[in-house]
Design an enzyme around this catalytic site. Structure first.
Site, PDB file in Angstrom:
ATOM      1  N   GLU A 237       0.794  -1.223   0.000  1.00 44.74           N
ATOM      2  CA  GLU A 237       0.000   0.000   0.000  1.00 44.74           C
ATOM      3  C   GLU A 237       0.834   1.285   0.000  1.00 44.74           C
ATOM      4  O   GLU A 237       0.368   2.315  -0.471  1.00 44.74           O
ATOM      5  CB  GLU A 237      -0.935   0.000   1.229  1.00 44.74           C
ATOM      6  CG  GLU A 237      -2.060  -1.031   1.135  1.00 44.74           C
ATOM      7  CD  GLU A 237      -3.047  -0.722   0.003  1.00 44.74           C
ATOM      8  OE1 GLU A 237      -3.265   0.468  -0.292  1.00 44.74           O
ATOM      9  OE2 GLU A 237      -3.580  -1.679  -0.592  1.00 44.74           O
TER      10      GLU A 237
ATOM     11  N   SER B  25     -51.616 -28.209  31.669  1.00 49.49           N
ATOM     12  CA  SER B  25     -51.261 -28.976  32.869  1.00 49.49           C
ATOM     13  C   SER B  25     -49.952 -28.554  33.518  1.00 49.49           C
ATOM     14  O   SER B  25     -49.562 -29.132  34.524  1.00 49.49           O
ATOM     15  CB  SER B  25     -51.151 -30.453  32.504  1.00 49.49           C
ATOM     16  OG  SER B  25     -52.304 -30.866  31.844  1.00 49.49           O
TER      17      SER B  25
END
Lengths: 226, 753
Positions: free
Chosen positions: B187, B464
């Site tokens: 770069e 239940s």
């Protein structure tokens, strides 16, 4: 002279306008990813930026059938650790923390714990001793964390509850201490030394809470196992 | 743009005769002043952003760390899974951190260490010896003793700011070998010698690109790239072009090369994961390789550096070939420049991309949802999304993974068995039995969609599932034991509105007088309504509230059969109290919160509160084990080995609109709900639907043999199954039942008939 002044003024205003324009460009200075469509989708998923940030009524769902708070998960508020020193500020009123007559009582009870048999898991003993040294350094929050690690590993190890209860008691959290000791008691049928110690913790906690009747009952229980 | 305006404005005021040195001088002055003002302005911009609060850091949400210690029972495949999720590499010989080596007896793990809330834990080289997935020994290779090894906690999500930028801050000394060389070679070769801009670099890049007939190098310096990303918008405006270079120069003047480089490394954009933008090499390494940056090897470094040029074009997940080509090009540049040898180049180029095997998308939307909700009660939104808080939760990645699989697979199986069940939804809640910590949460039928959270936001009738609460209230009264006979004859109750409520048993038959335990194992509605009314509706509701249900419930008898709407989360809270030996512990999610620097902000302490007496709960737990052994929940043993003890209860609502299953093993409390989004009937009962999900889940969780601790006041008695009478050993049709000694009836020598 006059014309110079005027031109100067002109230049100055020009300069100012340039500065102004520059400032206008200011809002453009920002982080690179500013995709608003992304943002809108994100807010659907993450109802963070809503108004009720601090309230309990954070319910993003319209189809909710619960009339009350959607998340009744964590009733206890967190301990808030003050900035500089990491010490636990008990969430209950600080006046409860220092009650002179029981301090001695707590000390005595906590000392008695030394007589308890060691845990059969090395890791638990290690964590308990870490907690002790952290407590010695005044790092109460870290000590609590160590003890809770031990509690997760060995949720049926009475010694862990004994330490947790004693630590909460020394922090002035007597109601918590009492309940932890009560839970500890369910783990130690026929273990007299533990039963004695847990009842002593319960008695000290109740004394701290001003529950003298309860304290007397706990003392009677403790004496059974002396 | 502004300069244009300045000159054009002065034109009308400039008649021909003004053309003179004075005019030129004035123009020069204007330009100079403009230039200086602009520079001052840019300078202020640069310093403000560089020295201030540079980034909004999302809060990081961590799962619980896996703690390894002698005696610990793991599930089959758990350790491999967790290490893979953490990005550990399985290698022949573990020499570096983040590596695992399998041995005959277990594994050698080179752990990374982590800054935990209770202190930093160093990385260790440890051998874990396993026998049937139980840790039988833990020893450091160095020979030093070690009581436990805490792996680092898995990062499971973040709470993102509105722009969704995410990053993991790194410093220069976190960089792996060869990183700086690679980055600069590709770069910005003159980085350490230029002044922020590099005309020479531009020229050389152009030349290199022409030579290679491809864009090999970029012309702008790292400093310029940083200016572009950090200070400027992405628009290609003239203004931006004009100020980029001066800003780069200024940046270079004010700050050292190292400082600029460090900011660059954290700023650079390296990928997109859905809504989340991946910034900086620290996060990129985690994101692509699942490893911390300091662990990656040169071929991985080359890939990351190669990505700078075009993170989406070279996206290694989507375009592996392009990415490989780009990586290999970077490696070639390194070889050309003598950073590596040609041999090394060939070796590295032959390696795979080595992308992370862990899944990348947010796998825990429902859990993250509950984390956010809890945190919102304690912290402002801004603190959560931009201060980099570290949130430590109790999420158990293994349990979550298994819950997710169980939901998806079992719903699939149910759809195959019954034909597609339209809009079938589901929820799973799992908590730790000993502490009440929430371990896993599945909020919908496939566990992946971050929409409606069925575990929290939907309350349905529970059928239940409330029967155990009736039994607990009965046992608490001291008037009942598990053998007490209960009348199961049909019952008709006039309602306030004049109608008559006449509940029926599932098999539509009455069973006469049945021992109390049988009323639960067979889930007889008539017997349980009668029991509840005998004990008192208020007492049952009081018991329910003690167990953590705060909503006010109208005291209608139908509540006894679960005609009350409760969310799966709250159901699990009820069962947590039963599993916790009668101690209520709120289902907790967050353990600790720290600042980004590690400073502890909050801890959430263990809370217990006694909600039922020890002996009553012990008896109830026994009853619920019988439900699993011989009652409606016995189907779980299609999934579990016979010797694994679980206590459970099924739940089915009218017309089978809801299929529920809740219960616990020695370590885990879990609740499963299935039902249709449109509230229509399903072909599922609790036992034929939710049970399967629960069973599959428990089958894959670690299991420690667990004997409940019998209170001193309780003894076991041999009882006639039909008549509930205590009988001598040797009589037929008997069952051992625990009873509170003081309430146990005398022995009947006729074998109870």
């Amino acid at each position: 002279m006059n014309s110079i002044k005027i031109t100067l003024f002109k230049y100055m205003s020009l300069c100012l306008s340039v500065v102004f324009l520059g400032a206008c460009a200011g809002p453009g200075y920002g982080p690179i990813v500013e995709d608003l469509s992304v943002q809108a989708r994100a807010s659907q998923r993450i109802p963070l930026a809503t108004n009720n940030v601090l309230g309990n009524e954070t319910n993003p769902s319209a189809t909710d059938t619960q009339p009350r708070k959607p998340v009744e998960l964590q009733k206890p508020k967190p301990y808030v650790v003050p900035k500089a020193k990491v010490t636990i500020t008990p969430q209950s009123s600080p006046s409860k923390v220092v009650v002179a007559p029981t301090e001695k009582n707590i000390e005595v009870v906590i000392k008695q714990e030394e007589a308890l048999p060691p845990s059969d898991q090395a890791v638990v003993e290690q964590l308990l001793s870490n907690a002790d040294s952290l407590k010695g350094q005044g790092k109460m929050a870290e000590a609590v964390i160590q003890l809770q690690r031990a509690q997760r590993i060995a949720p049926r190890e009475p010694k862990v509850y004994a330490r947790l209860s004693a630590l909460q008691l020394s922090l002035g959290e007597a109601a918590r201490a009492e309940q932890l000791a009560l839970k500890g008691l369910t783990l130690v049928p026929n273990k007299k030394r533990y039963q004695y110690y847990f009842w002593k913790l319960i008695a000290a906690s109740r004394s701290h809470l001003g529950n003298s009747k309860g304290e007397a009952e706990a003392i009677i229980q403790a004496d059974k196992y002396k | 743009m502004s300069k244009n305006r300045a000159t054009s404005k002065s034109k009308p005021n400039a008649p021909e005769k003004w053309f003179s040195w004075v005019w030129l001088f004035k123009l020069a002055t204007v330009l100079l002043v403009l230039g200086v003002v602009t520079l001052i302005y840019l300078d202020a911009q640069i310093r403000h952003r560089f020295e201030g609060h540079r980034w909004s850091l999302p809060a990081k949400v961590y799962a619980r760390p896996l703690e390894l210690y002698k005696g610990q029972q793991l599930a089959v495949g758990q350790l491999d899974y967790e290490l893979t999720q953490l990005g550990y590499r399985f290698v022949q010989s573990a020499t570096d951190t983040g590596q695992v080596q399998k041995t005959n007896q277990g594994m050698i793990i080179h752990s990374r260490g982590f800054r935990f809330t209770d202190g930093a834990e160093q990385g260790h080289l440890v051998e874990v010896i396993l026998q049937k997935n139980k840790v039988t020994q833990l020893r450091q290779i160095s020979g030093a003793a070690i009581a436990s090894l805490r792996l680092e906690p898995q990062l499971v999500g973040g709470i993102y700011p509105s722009h969704n930028e995410d990053r993991e801050l790194i410093q220069l000394n976190d960089l792996p070998n060869g990183f700086i060389e690679t980055l600069l070679m590709v770069e910005d070769r003159d980085y350490y010698s230029h002044y922020g801009v590099s005309p020479w670099g531009i020229a050389r890049a152009m030349w290199a690109n022409i030579k290679a007939a491809a864009v090999v190098q970029g012309g702008s310096t790292l400093t310029q790239q940083l200016v572009k990303n950090f200070y400027l918008t992405d628009q290609q405006t003239l203004w931006r072009k004009l100020i980029e270079a001066p800003m780069a120069l200024l940046l270079n003047v004010h700050y050292s090369k190292e400082e600029v480089l460090e900011v660059y490394l954290n700023e650079v954009f390296l990928g997109q994961a859905g809504k989340r933008a991946i910034h900086g090499f620290g996060l990129a390494s985690r994101f692509y390789f699942g490893q911390p940056l300091n662990e990656i090897k040169l071929h991985q470094v080359a890939l990351l550096v190669g990505l700078v040029k075009g993170p989406s074009y070279y996206n290694p997940h989507r375009h592996p070939q392009r990415a490989t080509k780009r990586r290999n090009l970077v490696l070639s540049v390194l070889a050309q420049q003598g950073v590596i040898s040609d041999v090394q180049k060939t070796q590295y180029q032959a390696l795979p991309l080595d992308l992370s095997k862990a899944k990348q998308v947010s796998r825990y939307p429902a859990y993250m949802d509950v984390v956010r909700r809890q945190l919102q009660q304690h912290y402002p939104a801004s603190a959560l999304s931009n201060q980099g808080l570290r949130i430590f939760t109790s999420l158990d990645p293994w349990v979550q993974h298994q819950a997710h699989i169980a939901m998806v697979e079992q719903i699939d199986a149910l759809n195959q068995r019954h034909g597609k069940i339209p809009t079938l939804e589901g929820a799973i809640v799992v908590s730790h039995r000993g502490s009440g910590e929430l371990l896993a949460l599945v909020g919908d039928h496939d566990g992946g969609y971050a929409g409606h959270n069925w575990a929290l936001d939907t309350s349905r009738q529970v059928g239940s599932l409330l029967k155990p609460v009736i039994h607990l209230a009965a046992l608490e009264s001291g008037q009942y034991n598990l053998a007490t006979l209960i009348n199961d004859e049909s019952i008709a109750l006039p309602q306030p509105d004049g109608s008559v409520w006449q509940p029926q048993n599932y098999d539509r038959r009455s069973h006469g007088k049945v021992p109390m335990y049988k009323a639960l194992t067979k889930s007889y509605n008539q017997a349980n309504v009668r029991l509840g009314l005998q004990v008192g509706l208020e007492k049952v509701l009081q018991q329910l509230s003690e167990m953590g249900i705060e909503q006010s419930i109208p005291a209608y008898p139908s509540v006894l059969l679960g005609a009350v709407e409760i969310s799966p989360m709250q159901v699990n809270q009820i069962y947590q109290t039963i599993a916790g030996n009668g101690f209520y512990s709120p289902l907790s999610i967050v353990r600790q919160v720290t600042k980004a620097n590690g400073q502890l902000l909050s801890i959430f302490p263990l809370i217990v509160r006694q909600a039922a007496s020890n002996d009553a709960v012990y008896l109830l737990q026994h009853e619920m084990r019988l439900v699993a052994n011989e009652g409606t929940a016995r189907g779980v043993y299609r999934f579990l080995p016979k010797q694994q003890k679980v206590a459970a209860k099924t739940g089915t609502t009218n017309d089978q609109r809801d299929s529920w299953f809740a219960g616990f093993s020695g370590q885990h409390v879990a609740t499963v709900w299935l039902g249709r989004e449109d509230l229509k009937p399903t072909p599922l009962t609790g036992a034929s639907g939710a049970l399967n999900v629960w069973g599959q889940l428990m089958q894959h969780l670690s299991y420690t043999p667990y004997e409940d601790i019998k209170p001193e006041t309780v003894g076991y008695y041999y009882v006639n199954r039909a008549t509930g009478v205590v009988i001598p050993n040797g009589c037929p049709d008997g069952i051992d039942l625990p009873m509170v000694n003081a309430t146990a009836p005398p022995i009947n020598t006729n074998c109870g008939y």
